[in-house]
Design an enzyme around this catalytic site. Sequence first.
Site, PDB file in Angstrom:
ATOM      1  N   ARG A  38       0.826  -1.211   0.000  1.00  0.00           N
ATOM      2  CA  ARG A  38       0.000   0.000   0.000  1.00  0.00           C
ATOM      3  C   ARG A  38       0.865   1.268   0.000  1.00  0.00           C
ATOM      4  NH1 ARG A  38      -5.512  -1.206   3.541  1.00  0.00           N
ATOM      5  NH2 ARG A  38      -6.312  -2.750   2.076  1.00  0.00           N
ATOM      6  N   LYS A 193     -17.857 -16.125   2.451  1.00  0.00           N
ATOM      7  CA  LYS A 193     -19.272 -15.833   2.684  1.00  0.00           C
ATOM      8  C   LYS A 193     -20.036 -15.493   1.421  1.00  0.00           C
ATOM      9  CE  LYS A 193     -20.603 -14.095   6.793  1.00  0.00           C
ATOM     10  NZ  LYS A 193     -20.907 -12.944   7.616  1.00  0.00           N
ATOM     11  N   GLY A 346      -9.741  -8.643  -0.414  1.00  0.00           N
ATOM     12  CA  GLY A 346      -8.700  -8.687   0.617  1.00  0.00           C
ATOM     13  C   GLY A 346      -7.979 -10.027   0.728  1.00  0.00           C
ATOM     14  N   GLY A 369     -12.627  -4.397   0.506  1.00  0.00           N
ATOM     15  CA  GLY A 369     -14.034  -3.999   0.411  1.00  0.00           C
ATOM     16  C   GLY A 369     -14.294  -3.054  -0.754  1.00  0.00           C
TER      17      GLY A 369
HETATM   18  C1  3PG Z   1      -9.145  -1.804   4.044  1.00  0.00           C
HETATM   19  O1  3PG Z   1      -8.094  -2.185   4.546  1.00  0.00           O
HETATM   20  O2  3PG Z   1      -9.926  -2.566   3.459  1.00  0.00           O
HETATM   21  C2  3PG Z   1      -9.475  -0.348   4.075  1.00  0.00           C
HETATM   22  O3  3PG Z   1      -8.380   0.440   4.426  1.00  0.00           O
HETATM   23  C3  3PG Z   1     -10.677  -0.093   4.950  1.00  0.00           C
HETATM   24  O4  3PG Z   1     -10.419  -0.404   6.274  1.00  0.00           O
HETATM   25  P1  3PG Z   1     -11.633  -0.669   7.264  1.00  0.00           P
HETATM   26  O5  3PG Z   1     -12.245  -1.987   6.829  1.00  0.00           O
HETATM   27  O6  3PG Z   1     -11.069  -0.720   8.650  1.00  0.00           O
HETATM   28  O7  3PG Z   1     -12.621   0.461   7.080  1.00  0.00           O
END
Ligand code: 3PG
Length: 391
Positions: A38, A193, A346, A369
């Site tokens: 990142r 899920k 993720g 997400g």
């Molecule tokens: C992530 O890592 O998916 C984003 O930075 C969002 O983080 P969060 O799910 O804690 O809002």
Amino acid sequence: MDFTKKTVKDIDVRGKRVIVRTMLNVPIEDGKIDDTMRLQAAKPTIEYLLDQGARVVLISHHSDKDQSLEPVAAALADVLNHDVSFIPSVLSSDVERAVNALKPLDVLVLENLRFHPEEEQNDDAFARSLAAYGDIFVEDDFTACHRAHASLVGIPKYLPAVAGLGLELEVDTITKALEHPKKPLVAITGGAKVSTKIPILSFLLKKVDSVFVGGAMANTFLAALGKPVGKSLVEHDQIDLANKILEEAKAAGKTILLPVDVVVASELDPPTNVRTISVDDVGENDIIADVGPQTIGQLDELFNHEGTIIWNGPAGIFETDEFSGGTTALADKIISSGAYSLVGGGDTCDFVDNAGLHDKFNFVSTGGGASLELMSGNKLPGVEALLDKEA
Ligand code: 3PG
């Protein structure tokens, strides 16, 4: 359609105080940062601003509300090969002084925005106070753009707000792969899920030529087809929806490919009584933990082309060696296909990173997400809040 929002290149940033909402939400272990993906993705925007002689104020959240961004600021300095100062607060007279003292080419990182509940509450006064630290706002944290938090949608009410180069690249790449893909367009989906993946599956079905569903998500589809699933993770309240999706696909003349063989165990930790069996032979005490080799073998048509493959979701519990074979085989097939490959989500990105395969794919999204939302056809609030190109 091209990226429709103004970017940092469409605005004069020379000598200005530029607040950059960047992605410092990285895994920290014992105060150390090993995975700099990142931070590398944050680099082009910061470097562009430094080239322009801007004064840079970096703001970000960390998912751990108690985690200081101090070690991340230090890791960023290494990645940038440039001095980065850190101030251990978000709103204070110290921050005000530090921001006012910034000279061109200075980079300052403020503390984790989630130290303040007002960030997630999208509190207007909090956003206005943050906006007072800059002349221009640059949104460059794609990973957080699905959140309507103060730093993402609040600050743009008070400052000219444009996209950073990392954000532009992510949104542009994912949107183009879905809207104007080199055909055929194939989706490889999986993950735990169904409930979180149903929207993406419904949307992708409209776009893709073929879909493979693996991972625990496949269990719910197998159950919907009346197959035995033993003690596997199945979302019983999603079975009707799974059936609906199977029918929709059939009506549209598209096939949803499901596992034909699976790796099962009677215990997952430690893995006990691990076997590879047909989906018709899953016993009542079996837990499905991965897809089998026959399943992968039957997917050849999905990989044998020069179109586009979107991969979202692992095929099994890849964190455990005994159950990682399916996900590894899928990755190998995608890499050695002639197709353009795009990886999102993720868990899939974690797998790709941990396996050291990042550079083997055409594009690996930084966002979990956020990439799921975009791949489900949804707008991202953090992007919507920015200035339109033609404005
Ligand atoms: C992530 O890592 O998916 C984003 O930075 C969002 O983080 P969060 O799910 O804690 O809002």
